[in-house]
Design a protein around this motif. Sequence first.
Motif: not given
Length: 327
Positions: A104-123
């Motif tokens: 959030v503070r270094r990259f300026g991106e949202p951070f939520d549901h990291p595990a679920d988001r990562m699984r979707d990312y891999i898919a």
Amino acid sequence: MRPGPVAIDLYTGTGLRLEDARRVAVDAERAGFEGLWTLEAHTEPFLPLTLAAEHTTRLRLGTAVAVALVRNPMVVAHLAHELNRYARGRLNLGLGTQVGAHVVRRFGEPFDHPADRMRDYIAALRAIWACWNEGVPLDHRGRFYRHTLMTPAFDPGPSGYGPPRIHLAAVGPRMCEAAAHDADGLIAHPLSSPRILREVIGPRVSSPAAPHFELSCPVMVVTGADEESTDAARAAVRRQIAFYASTPAYRDVLGHYGLGDLADRLRAMSRAGQWDAMAELIDDDVLAEFSVEAPPEKVAAEIHGRYDGLLDRAMVYRPYPGPTALC
């Protein structure tokens, strides 16, 4: 238990600068290391591996890790596809979420549901690579990512080596579950002792993971050519352990040893900017538990003694200057 002896790789723990990449990669291959991993820290992790791929023939090349959630899956898919093609199939794509404050503070991106988001990312990555390598129409419609358009002008075509293997950095139970179900391997945190690997990480991935699943971990190493350099290495590793242990995400690691109060003290000191003083709290027992100490010529034997049967790949991690040759 992991099958066979652990492979010993080299881990560039602060990043790898472009002007050093060729030398480090060539030296690592000559020294007998089986892989080279680049961290996203002082430098980004992909560009140095391009030079490593050009000047080596045997080393497995990996990112350990690239921050995934601040990059669109299509961007990472292109980077990894081309790098894997150029490396003739030697790429392990190591991905991690990074902690929320940095996202959030270094990259300026949202951070939520990291595990679920990562699984979707891999898919999403797998859908894109299937499109390019197998001609499957691109139609990924996930909770967080949608990729449904691929025209010939933007299709790089098959790599000739299939997709890269995906390794996911994981500590907590939900991310370990994501790695075991959706990735080809898990990269444990450097603050993972043999006991943590045996009692915590291993059980979290042993049942759902496929037979080819790889468990890897950077192993902090204390070594030196003489007493003075070994003392300097020991001090550097104490500082690194203190830094990691001050992060709330890793408190449970020390808590497993009944040292939660130490993690809390380190966290308070980090907030106060007392970085040098923090290392003084890492006593010899903690240092020995979370690092390997040996003369250079005995490092490999010490790693085999501690990690055979626990890891598939051990990444030699020295957070201080030193020669590449160890094994």
